[in-house]
Design an enzyme around this catalytic site. Sequence first.
Site, PDB file in Angstrom:
ATOM      1  N   HIS A 210       0.858  -1.181   0.000  1.00  0.00           N
ATOM      2  CA  HIS A 210       0.000   0.000   0.000  1.00  0.00           C
ATOM      3  C   HIS A 210       0.902   1.241   0.000  1.00  0.00           C
ATOM      4  O   HIS A 210       2.081   1.168   0.329  1.00  0.00           O
ATOM      5  CB  HIS A 210      -0.936  -0.009   1.207  1.00  0.00           C
ATOM      6  CG  HIS A 210      -2.057  -0.992   1.079  1.00  0.00           C
ATOM      7  ND1 HIS A 210      -3.381  -0.628   1.040  1.00  0.00           N
ATOM      8  CD2 HIS A 210      -2.051  -2.346   0.954  1.00  0.00           C
ATOM      9  CE1 HIS A 210      -4.143  -1.702   0.903  1.00  0.00           C
ATOM     10  NE2 HIS A 210      -3.354  -2.755   0.851  1.00  0.00           N
ATOM     11  N   CYS A 241      -8.010  -0.963   3.154  1.00  0.00           N
ATOM     12  CA  CYS A 241      -8.641  -2.057   3.894  1.00  0.00           C
ATOM     13  C   CYS A 241      -9.732  -1.520   4.818  1.00  0.00           C
ATOM     14  O   CYS A 241      -9.472  -0.636   5.635  1.00  0.00           O
ATOM     15  CB  CYS A 241      -7.592  -2.814   4.722  1.00  0.00           C
ATOM     16  SG  CYS A 241      -8.287  -4.129   5.738  1.00  0.00           S
TER      17      CYS A 241
END
Length: 308
Positions: A210, A241
């Site tokens: 990420h 997420c």
Amino acid sequence: MSVQEAIHITDVAPRDGLQNQAIHLGTADKLRLIELLVEAGLRSIEAASFVSPKAVPQMADAAELVPQVQARFPALRTSVLVPNLKGLERAHAAGATEIAVVLSASETMNRKNINMGLDQATEVSEQTLAAARALGLRTRAYVAVAFDCPFEGQTPLHEVLRLSARMHAAAADEIVIADTIGSASPGQVKERFAALRGVVPMERLAVHLHDTRGMGVANAWAALEAGVRRFDASVGGIGGCPFAPGAAGNVATEDLVLMAERSGFATGIALPGLLAAVDFAQERLRRPLGGRAITWLRRQRDRDTQNT
């Protein structure tokens, strides 16, 4: 001429990218996004997840989407996330040929994500992998929060090694080391993969990054230097997420492809095709999308268009 070394990229935008978006895309739009990714050259895509629609409503149409993807793109490696044996049963009924399980490397993250403790989550992952193998399915196993947990802080390296070894012993075809909240640094990436290659063959390791702190591409380069050749990415940097506070989007597929191709690696993926997918997703999600290089890439595309 020397032959370029290939790297393998799985685009996770249709699943990990869309699961946390405020606007829910319909099945037809998801199918179109996947079509654009295939046209760009992607050969591996994470298409959906068979989780509770109450927990992740954006994935409620997985059983409808997957058969259409399989029928339209039979050569595509199409993976789906399953949380347990029940999810595996639903995925298999829908025709899935590759499944992924997610095991978080901390007690709290497992409880937040799947309402299980670490020991139980590990056993469920092993059982699900075994059942998938018995069905003849290809398997991936994510080791999530492999650098830092949003609830417990830094994840001990020995725990990442232990869980990765367990997933390897469970015969996962691919073990994906995930920087779930985007907190890793290049030095940490090198250190962890140097240790991981002692418990899992490098050809079975992948990395899922990420870009929360802007180091996604730098971390991808560190993984490349450490010997990793399998990467997750999300076109346009779509992602985040829903169970990890502060997690920003995934490293953008177009950034990863640009970095790899300009560094002498072959991806088989065309940047103009990725830009078409970014434009489509941006229009449907009604917000700006694109990785770190998106402005330059669009300028290059406009210049090339004017010159033709």
